[in-house]
Design an enzyme around this catalytic site. Structure first.
Site, short mmCIF file in Angstrom:
data_model
loop_
_atom_site.label_atom_id
_atom_site.label_comp_id
_atom_site.label_asym_id
_atom_site.label_seq_id
_atom_site.Cartn_x
_atom_site.Cartn_y
_atom_site.Cartn_z
N SER B 34 0.82 -1.21 0.00
CA SER B 34 0.00 0.00 0.00
C SER B 34 0.86 1.26 0.00
O SER B 34 1.85 1.36 0.72
CB SER B 34 -0.89 0.01 1.23
OG SER B 34 -1.59 1.22 1.30
N LYS B 58 -3.33 2.47 -2.35
CA LYS B 58 -2.91 3.46 -1.37
C LYS B 58 -3.99 3.55 -0.29
O LYS B 58 -5.13 3.20 -0.55
CB LYS B 58 -2.87 4.79 -2.14
CG LYS B 58 -1.88 5.74 -1.63
CD LYS B 58 -1.74 6.95 -2.50
CE LYS B 58 -1.16 8.04 -1.63
NZ LYS B 58 -0.13 7.57 -0.69
N ALA B 83 7.49 10.17 4.87
CA ALA B 83 6.42 10.69 5.72
C ALA B 83 5.46 11.43 4.78
O ALA B 83 5.44 12.65 4.72
CB ALA B 83 6.96 11.62 6.79
N ILE B 84 4.74 10.64 4.00
CA ILE B 84 3.83 11.22 3.01
C ILE B 84 2.59 11.77 3.72
O ILE B 84 2.06 12.81 3.35
CB ILE B 84 3.41 10.15 1.96
CG1 ILE B 84 4.64 9.51 1.31
CG2 ILE B 84 2.47 10.75 0.90
CD1 ILE B 84 5.56 10.42 0.57
N CYS B 143 0.22 3.24 10.40
CA CYS B 143 0.99 4.27 9.71
C CYS B 143 1.69 5.15 10.73
O CYS B 143 1.05 5.76 11.58
CB CYS B 143 0.10 5.14 8.83
SG CYS B 143 1.05 6.45 8.02
N ASN B 206 4.75 -3.03 8.35
CA ASN B 206 4.71 -1.64 7.92
C ASN B 206 6.12 -1.07 8.16
O ASN B 206 7.02 -1.79 8.59
CB ASN B 206 3.65 -0.88 8.73
CG ASN B 206 3.10 0.31 7.95
OD1 ASN B 206 3.83 0.96 7.21
ND2 ASN B 206 1.82 0.60 8.11
N THR B 207 6.30 0.20 7.89
CA THR B 207 7.65 0.78 8.02
C THR B 207 8.05 0.94 9.48
O THR B 207 7.22 1.01 10.37
CB THR B 207 7.70 2.16 7.35
OG1 THR B 207 6.67 2.97 7.91
CG2 THR B 207 7.49 2.05 5.85
#
Lengths: 322, 322
Positions: B34, B58, B83-84, B143, B206-207
């Site tokens: 994603s 996304k 860091a969108i 996130c 996730n990150t």
């Protein structure tokens, strides 16, 4: 007729034809793309490519290199000793030509500023390089305006070369304003002494070949007009008598320079396009990293556009400067 | 005696890469992670996304989000931090404008959903129940880049169970995937909580929350101050976490894992499969070269052929530990 099957943007393997230092920190890179299946698609002034600053890797073709307890790790000595960045590096096109049937030459002028460009600078002729592109929008060419001013600062000058070529082909008269901190950092071949008062002359080989006169400025006065390129441009606007409605301005360079270029043009009612630079992840409009605030009719008065796919060129009056 | 105990190269194409994620049949294990693939059409020129097994969008939130200030990414050695800020078009535009494009790909679609409150997640999940091409929702409760944007759900096992159960109530047709954060002391606790809440599949990782500092200005590089680290740098962490969650939670519960984190080559993908992942998501690698989808599939096939395996399912969770 354009064959859509062959003209799609993509990833191409290119061979380094030329990679030579042209002045302090700046290199001229000529890449040859000869793909038997796909032609490099049409490109335009203002567009860019994403270069992979890393040696070709057989693992990327699905080959398995497996580490075992008795074999060394799966990284080449080159990878372990020379830092090769993960992400591609966006570089604007300085020109493009078809050199013989099936081979496209891309011209790029880059300045060594970090790991990626330092790696590029070490490439020898014949080396292979992965090119993703062409990317970005192009400079809007206005055939209804007879003159164009190209304002390039430092490593923002190369895309102005591509623009000069296109403008000349469209019978629009380009004049290039090229600024550098000092003569050693000007990535152009100076053929004659540029006018110290900022008058356009045939003083650079690259712009002369593309039908443009050039004004050279250096911050320290070591070549041409002493001062900023924006001062020379403003003076030319005052002196040349060119009506605002007859002129379009294209610019690329440091943001402080472009901001002044934009202000001058907005003040005088001159149409102006600025090619912005942002850190990019993908260059394809996916990662949403390279955002630029662009004015619109929304409540907050702007929304984010992507430098890589909505830009890099934006009309000056729409840019919200930080 | 290579020829007798290895398959002929012609057989490679016949190797079965299909997997089943909670009842959804995938042609192969590869998916998009994603946020690294936009809404599909961005990569259309570069690779045939029909090569994927499934498409993960996304993050979609109820209202559109413009995302964080620039700069949004910074490259690190063997990775990148982003860091969108969950920039997305919002639920309504996603359904009216983006879904038709996804439809054309003819792939199972999993929609990643994000929210600030439980009600947000429920509203998006409910709206996606009526859309045929959507086969599942992936809960982004992890996130790291949005204040109150999900991470508070993702790090506390009881909160994970509660929100999973709440969304599970409104997902009838769609499968429910819960994406786990690695930013916890024990990922098996949050994994078990998601399973208890009714998750049909788990995706991880996730990150990793990370920071980079500009040593000249002595300030964080990212406008958001911190970002999520992705790319090859995090792969060994991700492989380890997949292994732990597989052995301690997913395998006993009979629930599939979608593994991700720095998959760049076929050998990386195979590590995840051996550790227990059924699906494999590609993220940062797509930014560098979207064609890696095809290369990784080819590499997995070669690996299986060399070991006389006919199906990728033969190596899922096949890690041998004495």
């Amino acid at each position: 007729m354009c064959d859509h099957g062959q003209s799609k943007r993509g990833v191409f393997s290119a061979a380094v034809a030329v990679n030579e230092q042209i002045c302090e920190d700046h290199f001229l890179l000529r890449l040859h793309i000869c793909d038997p299946v796909r032609k490099f698609p049409p490109s335009s002034a203002g567009q860019f490519v994403q270069l992979r600053c890393k040696s070709a890797d057989s693992r990327e073709a699905g080959h398995l290199v497996e580490a075992t307890a008795t074999t060394p790790p799966q990284f080449s000595l080159d990878e372990l000793t020379n830092h090769q960045p993960l992400l591609r590096r966006p570089l604007s096109l300085g020109g493009r030509r078809e050199i013989d049937p099936g081979t496209t030459e891309l011209e790029i002028i880059y300045r060594v500023v970090g790991t990626g460009t330092r790696w590029l600078a070490g490439l020898k002729s014949g080396a292979e390089l992965s090119v993703l592109g062409p990317l970005g929008n192009a400079f809007a060419i206005r055939t209804d305006k007879p003159k164009a001013a190209l304002i390039g600062g430092g490593v923002g000058i190369p895309p102005m070369l591509y623009a000069a070529e296109t403008l000349s082909e469209n019978n629009i008269e380009p004049i290039a304003f090229c600024g550098a901190q000092t003569s050693q950092l000007l990535p152009l071949t100076v053929d004659g002494a540029p006018d110290t008062g900022g008058a356009p002359s045939l003083c650079t080989r690259e712009f002369t070949e593309r039908g443009a006169k050039t004004v050279i400025t250096t911050d320290d006065g070591s070549l041409g007009f002493r001062g900023f390129v924006t001062q020379a441009f403003q003076q030319w606007c005052d002196d040349s008598g060119v009506a605002a409605g007859q002129l379009v301005v294209y610019s690329c360079g440091p943001e402080v320079m472009m901001r002044i270029v934009g202000d001058i043009c907005i003040d005088r009612g001159i149409e102006c396009y600025l090619s912005l630079e942002r850190h990019m992840g993908c260059g394809m409009g996916t990662c949403q990293s390279c955002v630029v605030k662009i004015r619109d009719n929304s409540e907050q008065g702007w929304s984010y556009k992507l430098c890589c796919s909505d830009g890099p060129a934006f009309p000056a009056e729409l840019i919200v400067w930080e | 005696m290579e020829t007798t105990n290895k398959r002929q190269s012609g057989d490679i194409e016949s190797i079965d890469l299909s997997v089943n994620i909670a009842g959804v049949e995938l042609d192969n294990p590869l998916m998009t992670a994603s946020g690294t693939c936009g809404y599909s059409d961005e990569y259309a020129d570069f690779v045939d996304l029909g090569e994927l097994g499934a498409f993960v969008t996304k993050s979609i939130s109820v209202a559109p989000r413009s995302g964080n200030e620039y700069p949004r990414i910074v490259e690190t050695r063997a990775g990148m931090m982003n860091a969108i800020g969950l920039a997305n078009v919002g639920l309504d535009v996603f359904i009216s404008e983006k879904l038709p494009k996804l439809q054309a790909m003819n792939l199972p679609v999993f929609v990643n959903i994000a929210g600030v409150t439980q009600a947000d997640y429920i509203q998006v999940a409910e709206a996606l129940e009526d859309i045929d091409i959507v086969r599942g929702v992936e809960l982004n409760i992890s996130c790291p880049n949005v204040k109150a944007g999900g991470i508070q759900f993702g790090v506390d096992p009881s909160a994970v169970e509660k929100i999973t159960a709440a969304v599970k109530k409104v997902t009838r047709k769609n499968k429910l995937i819960v994406k786990l954060s690695p930013n916890v002391s024990d990922i098996t606790a949050t994994a078990q909580a998601a399973v208890n809440g009714g998750a049909d599949a788990l995706s991880l990782i996730n990150t990793l929350t990370a920071m980079a500092i500009d040593i000249d200005t002595q300030r964080p590089i990212l406008a958001n101050k911190t970002g999520g680290l992705s790319g090859p740098a995090i792969r060994p962490v991700a492989v380890y976490m997949v292994h732990r969650v597989y052995t301690q939670v997913a395998k006993p519960a009979g629930i599939p894992i979608i593994g991700m984190g720095g998959i760049q080559y076929a050998s990386d993908a195979i590590e995840f499969l051996l550790a227990g992942a059924t699906g494999l998501a590609l993220g940062t690698s797509l930014f560098v070269d979207p064609r890696c989808i095809v290369e990784i599939k080819n590499g997995i096939r070669k690996y299986l052929a060399d070991r006389d395996k006919s199906s990728v399912q033969d190596i899922i969770g096949a890690l041998q530990i004495d």
